[in-house]
Design a protein around this motif. Structure first.
Motif, PDB file in Angstrom:
ATOM      1  N   SER A 102       0.825  -1.217   0.000  1.00 21.35           N
ATOM      2  CA  SER A 102       0.000   0.000   0.000  1.00 21.35           C
ATOM      3  C   SER A 102       0.858   1.265   0.000  1.00 21.35           C
ATOM      4  O   SER A 102       0.358   2.357  -0.238  1.00 21.35           O
ATOM      5  CB  SER A 102      -0.949   0.015   1.198  1.00 21.35           C
ATOM      6  N   ARG A 103       2.131   1.137   0.246  1.00 25.20           N
ATOM      7  CA  ARG A 103       3.045   2.278   0.245  1.00 25.20           C
ATOM      8  C   ARG A 103       3.655   2.543  -1.125  1.00 25.20           C
ATOM      9  O   ARG A 103       4.423   3.486  -1.291  1.00 25.20           O
ATOM     10  CB  ARG A 103       4.186   2.059   1.253  1.00 25.20           C
ATOM     11  N   LEU A 104       3.312   1.718  -2.108  1.00 26.76           N
ATOM     12  CA  LEU A 104       3.900   1.836  -3.440  1.00 26.76           C
ATOM     13  C   LEU A 104       2.903   2.402  -4.442  1.00 26.76           C
ATOM     14  O   LEU A 104       1.695   2.260  -4.274  1.00 26.76           O
ATOM     15  CB  LEU A 104       4.370   0.463  -3.933  1.00 26.76           C
ATOM     16  N   SER A 105       3.442   2.993  -5.499  1.00 25.21           N
ATOM     17  CA  SER A 105       2.622   3.503  -6.581  1.00 25.21           C
ATOM     18  C   SER A 105       1.835   2.351  -7.194  1.00 25.21           C
ATOM     19  O   SER A 105       2.400   1.316  -7.551  1.00 25.21           O
ATOM     20  CB  SER A 105       3.519   4.142  -7.631  1.00 25.21           C
ATOM     21  N   GLY A 106       0.521   2.510  -7.291  1.00 22.83           N
ATOM     22  CA  GLY A 106      -0.317   1.448  -7.830  1.00 22.83           C
ATOM     23  C   GLY A 106      -0.468   0.269  -6.901  1.00 22.83           C
ATOM     24  O   GLY A 106      -1.039  -0.745  -7.275  1.00 22.83           O
ATOM     25  N   GLU A 107       0.099   0.395  -5.698  1.00 23.87           N
ATOM     26  CA  GLU A 107       0.102  -0.692  -4.708  1.00 23.87           C
ATOM     27  C   GLU A 107       0.608  -2.001  -5.308  1.00 23.87           C
ATOM     28  O   GLU A 107       0.113  -3.089  -5.016  1.00 23.87           O
ATOM     29  CB  GLU A 107      -1.297  -0.863  -4.092  1.00 23.87           C
ATOM     30  N   ASP A 108       1.621  -1.849  -6.164  1.00 18.98           N
ATOM     31  CA  ASP A 108       2.179  -3.010  -6.863  1.00 18.98           C
ATOM     32  C   ASP A 108       3.659  -2.760  -7.151  1.00 18.98           C
ATOM     33  O   ASP A 108       4.015  -1.709  -7.691  1.00 18.98           O
ATOM     34  CB  ASP A 108       1.400  -3.219  -8.171  1.00 18.98           C
ATOM     35  N   GLU A 109       4.496  -3.729  -6.810  1.00 22.80           N
ATOM     36  CA  GLU A 109       5.943  -3.583  -6.990  1.00 22.80           C
ATOM     37  C   GLU A 109       6.321  -3.378  -8.455  1.00 22.80           C
ATOM     38  O   GLU A 109       7.129  -2.512  -8.780  1.00 22.80           O
ATOM     39  CB  GLU A 109       6.699  -4.804  -6.440  1.00 22.80           C
ATOM     40  N   LYS A 110       5.737  -4.185  -9.340  1.00 24.58           N
ATOM     41  CA  LYS A 110       6.080  -4.111 -10.763  1.00 24.58           C
ATOM     42  C   LYS A 110       5.698  -2.754 -11.347  1.00 24.58           C
ATOM     43  O   LYS A 110       6.492  -2.132 -12.059  1.00 24.58           O
ATOM     44  CB  LYS A 110       5.394  -5.246 -11.526  1.00 24.58           C
ATOM     45  N   ILE A 111       4.493  -2.265 -11.041  1.00 24.29           N
ATOM     46  CA  ILE A 111       4.048  -0.950 -11.532  1.00 24.29           C
ATOM     47  C   ILE A 111       4.976   0.144 -11.007  1.00 24.29           C
ATOM     48  O   ILE A 111       5.371   1.052 -11.742  1.00 24.29           O
ATOM     49  CB  ILE A 111       2.588  -0.676 -11.107  1.00 24.29           C
ATOM     50  N   HIS A 112       5.350   0.021  -9.750  1.00 23.59           N
ATOM     51  CA  HIS A 112       6.217   1.017  -9.114  1.00 23.59           C
ATOM     52  C   HIS A 112       7.575   1.088  -9.820  1.00 23.59           C
ATOM     53  O   HIS A 112       8.044   2.176 -10.180  1.00 23.59           O
ATOM     54  CB  HIS A 112       6.393   0.649  -7.636  1.00 23.59           C
ATOM     55  N   ILE A 113       8.192  -0.052 -10.044  1.00 21.72           N
ATOM     56  CA  ILE A 113       9.504  -0.098 -10.707  1.00 21.72           C
ATOM     57  C   ILE A 113       9.388   0.384 -12.154  1.00 21.72           C
ATOM     58  O   ILE A 113      10.249   1.130 -12.639  1.00 21.72           O
ATOM     59  CB  ILE A 113      10.114  -1.515 -10.637  1.00 21.72           C
ATOM     60  N   GLU A 114       8.338  -0.019 -12.851  1.00 22.17           N
ATOM     61  CA  GLU A 114       8.150   0.422 -14.239  1.00 22.17           C
ATOM     62  C   GLU A 114       8.002   1.935 -14.310  1.00 22.17           C
ATOM     63  O   GLU A 114       8.510   2.577 -15.224  1.00 22.17           O
ATOM     64  CB  GLU A 114       6.946  -0.273 -14.883  1.00 22.17           C
ATOM     65  N   GLN A 115       7.324   2.521 -13.332  1.00 20.80           N
ATOM     66  CA  GLN A 115       7.185   3.977 -13.298  1.00 20.80           C
ATOM     67  C   GLN A 115       8.549   4.629 -13.071  1.00 20.80           C
ATOM     68  O   GLN A 115       8.878   5.634 -13.713  1.00 20.80           O
ATOM     69  CB  GLN A 115       6.201   4.391 -12.202  1.00 20.80           C
ATOM     70  N   MET A 116       9.364   4.065 -12.186  1.00 17.26           N
ATOM     71  CA  MET A 116      10.715   4.597 -11.969  1.00 17.26           C
ATOM     72  C   MET A 116      11.539   4.532 -13.250  1.00 17.26           C
ATOM     73  O   MET A 116      12.212   5.496 -13.614  1.00 17.26           O
ATOM     74  CB  MET A 116      11.431   3.822 -10.860  1.00 17.26           C
ATOM     75  N   LYS A 117      11.479   3.406 -13.939  1.00 22.04           N
ATOM     76  CA  LYS A 117      12.240   3.243 -15.181  1.00 22.04           C
ATOM     77  C   LYS A 117      11.780   4.239 -16.233  1.00 22.04           C
ATOM     78  O   LYS A 117      12.596   4.848 -16.934  1.00 22.04           O
ATOM     79  CB  LYS A 117      12.088   1.821 -15.716  1.00 22.04           C
ATOM     80  N   SER A 118      10.473   4.415 -16.346  1.00 23.83           N
ATOM     81  CA  SER A 118       9.918   5.330 -17.335  1.00 23.83           C
ATOM     82  C   SER A 118      10.377   6.767 -17.082  1.00 23.83           C
ATOM     83  O   SER A 118      10.798   7.469 -18.009  1.00 23.83           O
ATOM     84  CB  SER A 118       8.395   5.242 -17.309  1.00 23.83           C
ATOM     85  N   ILE A 119      10.304   7.194 -15.838  1.00 25.95           N
ATOM     86  CA  ILE A 119      10.732   8.559 -15.513  1.00 25.95           C
ATOM     87  C   ILE A 119      12.229   8.706 -15.744  1.00 25.95           C
ATOM     88  O   ILE A 119      12.683   9.677 -16.355  1.00 25.95           O
ATOM     89  CB  ILE A 119      10.353   8.930 -14.068  1.00 25.95           C
ATOM     90  N   TYR A 120      13.021   7.739 -15.281  1.00 27.64           N
ATOM     91  CA  TYR A 120      14.477   7.799 -15.455  1.00 27.64           C
ATOM     92  C   TYR A 120      14.835   7.904 -16.943  1.00 27.64           C
ATOM     93  O   TYR A 120      15.681   8.697 -17.332  1.00 27.64           O
ATOM     94  CB  TYR A 120      15.135   6.574 -14.822  1.00 27.64           C
ATOM     95  N   ASN A 121      14.144   7.112 -17.778  1.00 23.42           N
ATOM     96  CA  ASN A 121      14.434   7.114 -19.215  1.00 23.42           C
ATOM     97  C   ASN A 121      13.903   8.355 -19.925  1.00 23.42           C
ATOM     98  O   ASN A 121      14.257   8.598 -21.076  1.00 23.42           O
ATOM     99  CB  ASN A 121      13.884   5.850 -19.872  1.00 23.42           C
TER     100      ASN A 121
END
Length: 149
Positions: A102-121
């Motif tokens: 519940s502390r993560l974006s989308g409450e999902d680890e995969k969505i959270h990491i994908e969002q980080m990758k997208s912003i970084y890129n």
């Protein structure tokens, strides 16, 4: 021509803890804060000559203010803040957060990491943050999902 004693030349020197642009007057050495937070025409106020001091009195209206350098907001500012927040959420999730989704974006680890990758890129090579690398994002992915590229 303007009376040179009425001209104040301001040089941008940084943002204070409240994101207010701080200027140093070249003629007097005094510090001034822009209470508009760098949006629009600067409204300068004294700050007790302290970088993190509170804005107080407005600059005298009979002075002509010119800017040697001026604050310009980075077009990447929001993405830097969002990436920093996502990284902070990863640290909490892996630490005191006890892997609470519940502390993560989308409450999902995969969505959270994908969002980080997208912003970084989204940053070009010269604009990428120095405080987070692609390898660190992959390490978060490995720790949170057991994977990584």
């Amino acid at each position: 021509m303007e009376n040179s004693s009425n001209v104040r030349t301001m040089e941008y020197i940084g943002l204070d803890d409240w994101d207010r642009p701080v200027y140093k007057c070249i003629e007097t050495g005094s510090l001034w804060k822009d209470i508009t937070l760098g949006r629009g025409v600067p409204e300068l106020c004294s700050c007790g000559n302290e970088f993190d001091g509170e804005p107080c009195s407005p600059i005298k209206s009979d002075l002509t203010v010119v800017f040697k350098t001026k604050y310009e907001e980075s077009p990447n500012r929001f993405n830097f803040m969002m990436l920093g927040r996502l990284r902070s959420d990863c640290d909490y999730y892996l630490g005191y957060g006890n892997r609470n989704k519940s502390r993560l974006s989308g409450e999902d680890e995969k969505i959270h990491i994908e969002q980080m990758k997208s912003i970084y890129n989204s940053f070009d090579e010269k604009s990428k943050p120095e405080w987070l690398t692609w390898e660190q994002i992959l390490e978060y992915e490995r720790q949170m999902l057991g994977t990584g590229e």
